[in-house]
Write a protein that holds these residues in place. Structure first.
Motif, PDB file in Angstrom:
ATOM      1  N   TYR A  15       0.830  -1.202   0.000  1.00  0.00           N
ATOM      2  CA  TYR A  15       0.000   0.000   0.000  1.00  0.00           C
ATOM      3  C   TYR A  15       0.868   1.258   0.000  1.00  0.00           C
ATOM      4  O   TYR A  15       0.610   2.201  -0.745  1.00  0.00           O
ATOM      5  CB  TYR A  15      -0.923  -0.032   1.224  1.00  0.00           C
ATOM      6  N   LEU A  16       1.907   1.268   0.837  1.00  0.00           N
ATOM      7  CA  LEU A  16       2.786   2.434   0.901  1.00  0.00           C
ATOM      8  C   LEU A  16       3.507   2.672  -0.418  1.00  0.00           C
ATOM      9  O   LEU A  16       3.703   3.824  -0.822  1.00  0.00           O
ATOM     10  CB  LEU A  16       3.786   2.287   2.049  1.00  0.00           C
ATOM     11  N   THR A  17       3.886   1.608  -1.105  1.00  0.00           N
ATOM     12  CA  THR A  17       4.546   1.790  -2.403  1.00  0.00           C
ATOM     13  C   THR A  17       3.574   2.323  -3.447  1.00  0.00           C
ATOM     14  O   THR A  17       3.977   3.030  -4.369  1.00  0.00           O
ATOM     15  CB  THR A  17       5.192   0.485  -2.927  1.00  0.00           C
ATOM     16  N   GLU A  18       2.298   2.007  -3.299  1.00  0.00           N
ATOM     17  CA  GLU A  18       1.271   2.488  -4.220  1.00  0.00           C
ATOM     18  C   GLU A  18       0.823   3.910  -3.879  1.00  0.00           C
ATOM     19  O   GLU A  18       0.009   4.488  -4.600  1.00  0.00           O
ATOM     20  CB  GLU A  18       0.059   1.552  -4.204  1.00  0.00           C
ATOM     21  N   HIS A  19       1.324   4.443  -2.791  1.00  0.00           N
ATOM     22  CA  HIS A  19       1.007   5.801  -2.341  1.00  0.00           C
ATOM     23  C   HIS A  19       2.315   6.549  -2.087  1.00  0.00           C
ATOM     24  O   HIS A  19       2.505   7.168  -1.049  1.00  0.00           O
ATOM     25  CB  HIS A  19       0.158   5.761  -1.069  1.00  0.00           C
ATOM     26  N   SER A  20       3.219   6.481  -3.040  1.00  0.00           N
ATOM     27  CA  SER A  20       4.566   7.008  -2.827  1.00  0.00           C
ATOM     28  C   SER A  20       4.707   8.485  -3.176  1.00  0.00           C
ATOM     29  O   SER A  20       5.620   9.135  -2.703  1.00  0.00           O
ATOM     30  CB  SER A  20       5.577   6.186  -3.626  1.00  0.00           C
ATOM     31  N   ILE A  56     -18.258   9.507  -1.637  1.00  0.00           N
ATOM     32  CA  ILE A  56     -17.931  10.448  -2.710  1.00  0.00           C
ATOM     33  C   ILE A  56     -16.621  11.171  -2.399  1.00  0.00           C
ATOM     34  O   ILE A  56     -15.706  11.204  -3.220  1.00  0.00           O
ATOM     35  CB  ILE A  56     -19.069  11.477  -2.923  1.00  0.00           C
ATOM     36  N   VAL A  57     -16.511  11.747  -1.203  1.00  0.00           N
ATOM     37  CA  VAL A  57     -15.296  12.497  -0.871  1.00  0.00           C
ATOM     38  C   VAL A  57     -14.135  11.551  -0.560  1.00  0.00           C
ATOM     39  O   VAL A  57     -13.003  11.803  -0.981  1.00  0.00           O
ATOM     40  CB  VAL A  57     -15.505  13.504   0.289  1.00  0.00           C
ATOM     41  N   GLY A  58     -14.407  10.468   0.151  1.00  0.00           N
ATOM     42  CA  GLY A  58     -13.341   9.535   0.502  1.00  0.00           C
ATOM     43  C   GLY A  58     -12.714   8.881  -0.708  1.00  0.00           C
ATOM     44  O   GLY A  58     -11.515   8.995  -0.957  1.00  0.00           O
ATOM     45  N   TYR A  59     -13.535   8.215  -1.491  1.00  0.00           N
ATOM     46  CA  TYR A  59     -13.016   7.527  -2.673  1.00  0.00           C
ATOM     47  C   TYR A  59     -12.739   8.487  -3.824  1.00  0.00           C
ATOM     48  O   TYR A  59     -11.830   8.256  -4.623  1.00  0.00           O
ATOM     49  CB  TYR A  59     -13.968   6.417  -3.126  1.00  0.00           C
ATOM     50  N   GLY A  60     -13.501   9.547  -3.929  1.00  0.00           N
ATOM     51  CA  GLY A  60     -13.300  10.501  -5.021  1.00  0.00           C
ATOM     52  C   GLY A  60     -11.900  11.092  -5.032  1.00  0.00           C
ATOM     53  O   GLY A  60     -11.203  11.066  -6.052  1.00  0.00           O
ATOM     54  N   PHE A  77      -9.868  -2.293  -5.273  1.00  0.00           N
ATOM     55  CA  PHE A  77     -10.599  -3.239  -6.114  1.00  0.00           C
ATOM     56  C   PHE A  77     -10.235  -4.690  -5.807  1.00  0.00           C
ATOM     57  O   PHE A  77     -11.049  -5.577  -5.995  1.00  0.00           O
ATOM     58  CB  PHE A  77     -10.350  -2.924  -7.585  1.00  0.00           C
ATOM     59  N   LYS A  78      -9.023  -4.921  -5.323  1.00  0.00           N
ATOM     60  CA  LYS A  78      -8.601  -6.284  -5.028  1.00  0.00           C
ATOM     61  C   LYS A  78      -8.616  -6.585  -3.529  1.00  0.00           C
ATOM     62  O   LYS A  78      -8.843  -7.715  -3.122  1.00  0.00           O
ATOM     63  CB  LYS A  78      -7.200  -6.526  -5.595  1.00  0.00           C
ATOM     64  N   TYR A  79      -8.372  -5.579  -2.709  1.00  0.00           N
ATOM     65  CA  TYR A  79      -8.298  -5.730  -1.250  1.00  0.00           C
ATOM     66  C   TYR A  79      -9.130  -4.627  -0.583  1.00  0.00           C
ATOM     67  O   TYR A  79      -8.583  -3.722   0.043  1.00  0.00           O
ATOM     68  CB  TYR A  79      -6.843  -5.617  -0.771  1.00  0.00           C
ATOM     69  N   PRO A  80     -10.454  -4.674  -0.698  1.00  0.00           N
ATOM     70  CA  PRO A  80     -11.278  -3.551  -0.227  1.00  0.00           C
ATOM     71  C   PRO A  80     -11.162  -3.253   1.268  1.00  0.00           C
ATOM     72  O   PRO A  80     -11.022  -2.083   1.647  1.00  0.00           O
ATOM     73  CB  PRO A  80     -12.706  -3.947  -0.611  1.00  0.00           C
ATOM     74  N   SER A  86      -6.146   0.741   5.640  1.00  0.00           N
ATOM     75  CA  SER A  86      -4.873   1.409   5.361  1.00  0.00           C
ATOM     76  C   SER A  86      -5.050   2.889   5.064  1.00  0.00           C
ATOM     77  O   SER A  86      -4.177   3.698   5.403  1.00  0.00           O
ATOM     78  CB  SER A  86      -4.173   0.719   4.195  1.00  0.00           C
ATOM     79  N   ASP A  87      -6.167   3.265   4.450  1.00  0.00           N
ATOM     80  CA  ASP A  87      -6.441   4.689   4.230  1.00  0.00           C
ATOM     81  C   ASP A  87      -6.491   5.433   5.558  1.00  0.00           C
ATOM     82  O   ASP A  87      -5.888   6.497   5.711  1.00  0.00           O
ATOM     83  CB  ASP A  87      -7.759   4.886   3.477  1.00  0.00           C
ATOM     84  N   PHE A  88      -7.194   4.855   6.520  1.00  0.00           N
ATOM     85  CA  PHE A  88      -7.279   5.494   7.837  1.00  0.00           C
ATOM     86  C   PHE A  88      -5.951   5.409   8.580  1.00  0.00           C
ATOM     87  O   PHE A  88      -5.540   6.367   9.248  1.00  0.00           O
ATOM     88  CB  PHE A  88      -8.417   4.887   8.667  1.00  0.00           C
TER      89      PHE A  88
END
Length: 111
Positions: A15-20, A56-60, A77-80, A86-88
């Motif tokens: 997740y961290l690598t996808e949010h670098s 809307i705001v969170g995912y948008g 989409f793969k690990y909802p 992880s977002d929180f």
């Protein structure tokens, strides 16, 4: 990500690598902050009809940053569930300074 990730610890490193990128982290932070703002507003006003703003705001904000800034597919989409957690987690780690908005490779390796 060829094989399925089996543990949350492994997932969070992915997740961290996808949010670098800094912009991705900023957009995720703003989206999550707005989720809390909407929840606070609904609780204080009693206007439950505004709860639909949360996805809307969170995912948008998050998905926009993946499409435009990070240029990758959201892990949602793969690990909802792990993605939501992880977002929180990232939001609070950014808030307390455990993670930085400007990512470095050394931070990605932290457990």
């Amino acid at each position: 990500m060829p094989e399925r990730i089996k543990t949350y610890s492994e997932f969070y490193q992915f997740y961290l690598t996808e949010h670098s990128k800094t912009g991705t982290r900023i957009f995720h932070f703003i989206g999550t902050l707005l989720v809390f703002v909407v929840i606070g507003y609904v609780i204080s006003s009693g206007k439950e009809r505004f709860l639909w703003y949360i996805p809307i705001v969170g995912y948008g904000f998050a998905w926009f940053s993946h499409a435009v800034i990070e240029r990758n597919k959201p892990a949602t989409f793969k690990y909802p569930l792990w993605s939501l957690i992880s977002d929180f987690r990232l939001f609070f780690e950014l808030l307390i300074g455990k993670q930085k908005f400007k990512e470095t490779n050394s931070q990605i390796q932290k457990p």
